[in-house]
Design an enzyme around this catalytic site. Structure first.
Site, short mmCIF file in Angstrom:
data_model
loop_
_atom_site.label_atom_id
_atom_site.label_comp_id
_atom_site.label_asym_id
_atom_site.label_seq_id
_atom_site.Cartn_x
_atom_site.Cartn_y
_atom_site.Cartn_z
N HIS A 83 0.86 -0.97 -0.11
CA HIS A 83 0.17 -0.07 0.07
C HIS A 83 0.94 1.21 -0.03
O HIS A 83 0.64 2.23 -0.54
CB HIS A 83 -0.94 -0.05 1.18
CG HIS A 83 -1.74 1.28 1.40
ND1 HIS A 83 -2.00 1.69 2.46
CD2 HIS A 83 -2.70 1.70 0.48
CE1 HIS A 83 -2.81 2.97 2.39
NE2 HIS A 83 -3.00 2.72 1.20
N GLU A 86 2.00 2.08 -3.49
CA GLU A 86 0.91 2.67 -4.33
C GLU A 86 0.69 3.83 -3.91
O GLU A 86 0.75 4.96 -4.78
CB GLU A 86 -0.44 2.06 -3.80
CG GLU A 86 -1.88 2.84 -4.37
CD GLU A 86 -2.81 2.78 -3.50
OE1 GLU A 86 -3.58 3.78 -3.16
OE2 GLU A 86 -3.30 1.79 -3.10
N HIS A 87 0.86 4.53 -2.64
CA HIS A 87 1.22 5.81 -2.37
C HIS A 87 2.27 6.53 -3.02
O HIS A 87 2.01 7.85 -3.42
CB HIS A 87 1.07 6.28 -0.78
CG HIS A 87 -0.22 6.10 -0.19
ND1 HIS A 87 -0.42 7.43 0.46
CD2 HIS A 87 -1.11 5.28 -0.03
CE1 HIS A 87 -1.99 7.25 0.87
NE2 HIS A 87 -2.29 5.82 0.75
N GLU A 163 5.55 10.90 2.43
CA GLU A 163 4.14 10.13 2.39
C GLU A 163 3.55 9.48 3.68
O GLU A 163 2.61 9.02 3.83
CB GLU A 163 4.40 9.20 1.12
CG GLU A 163 3.02 8.74 0.64
CD GLU A 163 2.18 9.97 0.09
OE1 GLU A 163 1.00 9.91 0.00
OE2 GLU A 163 2.62 11.26 -0.38
N GLU A 170 -4.52 7.62 6.90
CA GLU A 170 -5.27 6.41 6.42
C GLU A 170 -5.60 5.26 7.10
O GLU A 170 -6.75 4.92 7.47
CB GLU A 170 -4.81 6.18 4.74
CG GLU A 170 -5.73 5.36 4.22
CD GLU A 170 -5.51 4.98 2.72
OE1 GLU A 170 -6.20 4.21 1.83
OE2 GLU A 170 -4.22 5.32 2.34
#
Length: 1026
Positions: A83, A86-87, A163, A170
């Site tokens: 994940h 992906e960010h 990030e 999240e």
């Protein structure tokens, strides 16, 4: 190279579904491995591609990069890394730095948002873009972005540090009641497999501490072209040109000579059911979940397709029974449904879910198990299956009729499923032929046998969810034993079918006539005034061949009631819905509408009553019959009807007392609207005052006088066919001898609410259970700042901040000002996201919204509202103005949304309704529409950095820090710990724009953190499973 589509030739009349030929249904015939209707191939380096021309929407392309790498491939110290990759993709690559990809997307009108452009699941990661293609270079650049994702994501220490905060937010956003329930259920379902410990969001300790080297290692190990596919579906003139672009950007990439094989992971089956009693103090209510796990079905032959179609029919029929049981007297649950879902690559589940009253989980579980056992013992009735068969035939007919109008994103999703899960793509034409051939021959007994897969010995997982403990494991085990014994001994009776009338309208009304007809060429619409006073405006479109939508409205609603009657009458639609607003109980009406695509609903708001509908052109008569029945029905509440509604309402009130987010939202409303009874939440004491008879009388009265209603109809409507139906069922609604609820829009009673204008400071214990609120006001001063901290007990710490500003729009320039507000909202949302997420990495998502709904729709007076924003960045924009690029981006986003909307029926319906309801409307909807359109064009042409700055000062308070309210949701146990962890560097690194001073300082964040683990893939082929 020409990428723009050529002019579209006139389309010849399509072949109808009823004339569609049947196919030779050889059960052993193989379904094609090659996807139909798409240019499909593999580059020399292993990358697969799918390219298809599709003109819905015009001048747009839906792109995707699919990667067969998800969280299941992570090692223990990598949990959450898939994940994170992906960010990082949108943060920086070899070619794009400093979130340039996001800036590019926004500059061309392709919005970026939470869960909008990429999703990571256990088995795969998918990056998605929806981009304009009216300029050839845009498509090339968008494909180059996907190419960067495939092998050039930059994973530096600084990139990860920037990030990490957004990923952490999240994660934090997922730690609410819903997230905990999902996680617990996932682990219970996957127990014994690696999947159980590989939730895509990962572990907090990994997110906080993982090194860039570890992230880079995962990326380099698993991101290989042989495990990827590029999908491009859009308004192209030629697929080959797009294939060449893919080759240009991907073809030179050198594949790894020895990439690791993607391992497979199994989920073990079990003969004995697993049980869980999950206690979640913040749960919205009590619920029961029963899951039956099976390996994913192969879909290779026509027989496989037929089997899945039979399973789909079984679930439809079972859901019909659940719906009817929920509407019996003293039902075991409020609602219940069953669905099939592919959970992970090797595993599928049939899942039944019910919501029930407090301490009702045991009763609900027993009822659910008995119903499945009843099907095994006695099967479904032929009438039940005929209803389901008609429903599925109607759905595939609609899909076939609109086969040339499918959205590019839907086609893209089909090709994603083909690549990721091996689902055949046979084309809607063949699938329609197949279903038309197979459906009549799937027998009732064959469908009933699908219940064998729903035995508690078939890898069954049973789970109850309750806010406070009631059911225990032994209770669940005893229910299973009891129902199994009842089935063995045959002590379960047959299903008792209800009587279903043949006709919705038993006696046709006297047909009305047209007393006035006007054409509005600038809208492409026709307006009629009928003999009973009802005004009809219809616009014929060809956007969707199988859609007609409509909305009818009349002024006058809940604001006209005294406070003493408000709570009773506000329950009217809920009670009426349980009884049946069209003259038949909902369970009966469901069978009456079998095979028809016609839906009608109602809404009663502060200032309007509305009915609305969506139907197939072939079922327009049915939809209009329902509208006629709405006006002809006088509702009388039965004792049992009221009982179930009030039980549901009490459960909802109890749930809002448990939920910290609801307490937060309620306090925001209470603070900003002066504790008005209209905005405050309903309490149990209010429910005790509800008069069901008064509620039903009010609802019936709202839909009695047709002369007060204006109806807008948009879609594939043939006037020659529709006009007699409109005159029969809308014109035939009798006009009462005296006007009923006939209100002048300029004389409507306004809602009793005021923005705060005074300040006191104290600490107060509120009606919210165990919640402490701090707040202060400025007393009788034009400048005020109001801040409150809502402290609520939480299972896991959460923080939510909402900042509101009063807005006042002057009546003389209302049309332009409303457009300005729309542009400014998008500007503020974009800038706040840039500062707080991309610059400082401290939030996951941000929202800017405008609420003007408290204002009565009169043509006089000013309009008030509120805007939720972040202070510091907004003040900077007021004082310095936005950049030219900022304004250009907002204009482009709005223009692209407008272009898409012009191809949608709902967009035109809303525009015409707004023209009727606009303050400038004085009897000529064409002029009102033109004024609205000119207002948009005027604002667009005049929007510059300086005019945007002036509008921010004019519409919102200036300086913004002089007049606003802030409400902060904080955990009760640790007042400052959460904000300190979220904004660790606020005091030292981030400066004025990101400064947070807890409790009384200027707050610079509106953080609605949302997390989606991934999208569930529940389809069989196109539409075979619901």
């Amino acid at each position: 190279m020409e990428l723009l589509p050529a002019a579209v030739p006139p389309i010849s009349k399509k072949q109808g579904f009823r004339s569609l030929k049947l196919v030779n249904a050889d059960m052993e015939q193989l379904l094609s491995d090659q996807p139909v209707g798409v240019d499909y191939g593999t580059l020399d380096n292993g990358l697969r591609y799918y390219v298809r021309c599709n003109s819905k929407p015009r001048m747009r392309a839906a792109l995707a990069l699919a990667v067969r790498a998800g969280s299941i491939l992570e090692e223990e110290d990598e949990r959450g890394v898939a994940h994170i990759v992906e960010h990082l993709a949108f943060s920086a690559t070899k070619k794009y730095t400093n979130h340039d990809i996001i800036k590019f997307l926004e500059s061309i009108g392709a919005e970026f948002g939470a869960c909008q452009n990429a999703v990571t699941s256990a088995d795969d990661t998918v990056y998605e873009l929806l981009v304009p293609v009216d300029k050839p270079e845009l498509l090339s650049q968008a494909i180059s972005v996907l190419a960067e994702f495939s092998s050039e994501i930059r994973v530096s220490k600084d990139d990860l540090a920037k990030e990490r905060g957004a990923v952490m937010e999240e994660y934090r956003g997922s730690r609410n009641a819903t997230g905990r329930l999902q996680d617990a259920h996932w682990m219970l379902m996957m127990e014994g497999s690696k999947y159980a410990e590989r939730l895509p969001i990962g572990l907090e300790k990994v997110i906080r501490t993982v090194s860039s080297e570890t992230v880079k290692h995962f990326y380099k190990k698993w991101y290989h072209l042989c495990n990827m596919a590029v999908i491009a579906v859009g308004d192209f003139s030629d697929t080959q040109d797009v294939v060449e672009l893919i080759k240009t950007h991907f073809g030179q990439k050198i594949p790894d000579p020895d990439p690791p094989l993607i391992p497979t992971f199994q989920v073990p089956s079990h003969d004995e059911p697993r049980f869980s009693c999950f206690i979640e103090s913040e749960a919205a209510g009590s619920a029961v979940m029963i899951s039956y796990k099976t390996p994913v079905d192969e879909l290779k032959t026509v027989k496989d397709y037929r089997d899945l179609l039979a399973e789909s029919m079984f679930l439809y029929a079972l859901n019909q029974r659940f719906f009817k049981i929920a509407r019996r007297n003293d039902p075991p649950y409020f609602s219940c449904s069953a669905a099939a879902d592919v959970l992970v690559r090797p595993l599928k589940a049939n899942i039944m879910t019910s919501s029930c009253k407090r301490k009702g989980t045991i009763e609900a579980l027993e009822s659910m198990l008995i119903e499945v056992a009843r099907v095994r013992l006695h099967g479904f009735s032929d009438r039940e299956i005929s209803v389901v068969r008609a429903l599925l035939m109607s759905e595939i007919e609609s899909a076939y009729l609109e086969r040339d109008q499918i959205q590019s994103t839907s086609l893209r999703d089909e090709y994603l499923q083909h690549f990721l899960h091996g689902e055949p793509v046979v084309g809607i034409e063949y699938e329609a032929q197949l279903q038309k051939t197979l459906l009549p021959h799937i027998s009732t007994s064959e469908i009933s046998k699908c219940s064998e897969k729903l035995r508690t010995s078939c890898s069954c997982v049973i789970k109850t969810i309750e806010p406070q403990p009631f059911a225990v494991l032994d209770d669940l085990k005893n229910v299973v034993k009891k129902v199994n014994l009842m089935e063995e001994e045959g002590r379960i009776s047959y299903w008792d079918d209800e009587h279903v009338p043949e006709e919705i309208v038993t006696t046709k009304p006297n047909m009305g006539h047209v007393v006035q007809e006007l054409e509005y060429s600038n809208i492409g619409a026709t307006e009629l005034v009928l003999s009973n006073g009802m005004r009809i405006c219809y616009k014929r479109t060809d956007f969707l061949d199988d859609q007609v939508i409509f909305t009818g409205y009349s002024y006058g609603g809940l604001s006209e009631l005294p406070e003493s009657e408000y709570f009773s009458c506000s329950m009217g639609p809920t009670i009426a819905g349980e009884i049946g607003v069209f003259g038949y109980r909902p369970s009966v009406l469901m069978d009456m509408l079998a095979g028809k695509r016609a839906e009608v609903g109602t809404k009663i708001g502060a200032y309007m009553r509305t009915f609305y509908g969506d139907c197939s052109p072939s079922d327009l008569e049915t939809a209009l019959q329902l509208v006629y029945q709405l006006f002809a029905t006088n509702l009388t509440p039965g004792e049992e009807d009221v009982k179930i509604v009030m039980q549901m309402a009490e459960e909802a009130v109890s749930a809002q007392d448990r939920d910290p987010y609801t307490a937060f939202t309620n306090r925001v409303k209470e603070l900003n609207y002066g504790n008005s009874y209209f905005f405050r939440p309903i309490r149990k004491s209010d429910l005790q005052k509800v008069d069901p008879r008064k509620a039903c009388e009010f609802f019936s009265t709202c839909f009695k006088d047709p002369s007060t209603f204006t109806v807008v109809i948009v879609g594939n409507i043939d006037p020659a066919i529709a006009m007699p139906l409109i005159l029969q069922y809308l014109g035939g609604i009798p006009k009462p001898p005296e006007p009923i609820m006939h209100f002048n829009r300029d004389e409507l009673k306004g809602l009793p609410f005021n923005f705060p204008t005074e300040i006191h400071r104290y600490v107060q214990r509120t009606a919210f259970t165990n919640k402490r609120i701090q707040w202060m006001h400025l007393l009788n001063k034009p400048h005020f700042a109001c801040r409150e901290v809502v402290r609520s007990p939480m299972v896991e710490a959460q923080c939510l901040v909402q900042i509101c500003f009063p807005v006042e729009l002057r009546n003389g320039t209302m049309v332009e000002e409303i457009h300005f507000v729309g542009f400014l909202s998008k500007l503020l949302e974009t800038k706040i996201m840039q500062v707080l997420r991309f610059k400082h990495g401290q939030i996951y998502s941000v929202g800017v919204s405008v609420f003007l709904g408290g204002n009565k729709p009169s043509r006089i007076g000013d309009v008030r509202g509120d805007v939720d924003i972040a202070l510091d960045e907004m003040l900077r924009l007021q004082e310095e103005g936005p950049s030219g690029q900022d304004v250009s981006t907002v204009l482009e986003i709005e223009q692209r949304a407008h272009e898409n909307g012009l191809q949608e029926n709902y967009y035109w319906l809303d525009r015409i309704l707004h023209s009727y309801q606009s303050r400038v409307y004085e009897g000529d909807v064409g002029i009102s529409f033109e004024v609205q359109d000119e207002g948009r064009s005027k604002v667009r042409s005049s929007l510059t950095p300086s005019t945007a700055q002036l509008a921010l000062k004019r519409i919102l308070p200036f300086p913004c820090k002089n007049k606003y309210t802030v409400v902060i949701l904080m955990p009760k146990s640790s007042p400052f710990k959460l904000l300190k962890s979220v904004f660790q560097s606020a005091r030292t690194n981030y400066g004025k724009e990101a400064k947070i001073l807890a409790g009384v300082a200027s707050l610079a964040v509106l953080a609605f953190s949302l997390w989606r683990q991934g999208r569930s893939n529940t389809r069989l082929l196109s539409r075979a499973v619901n």
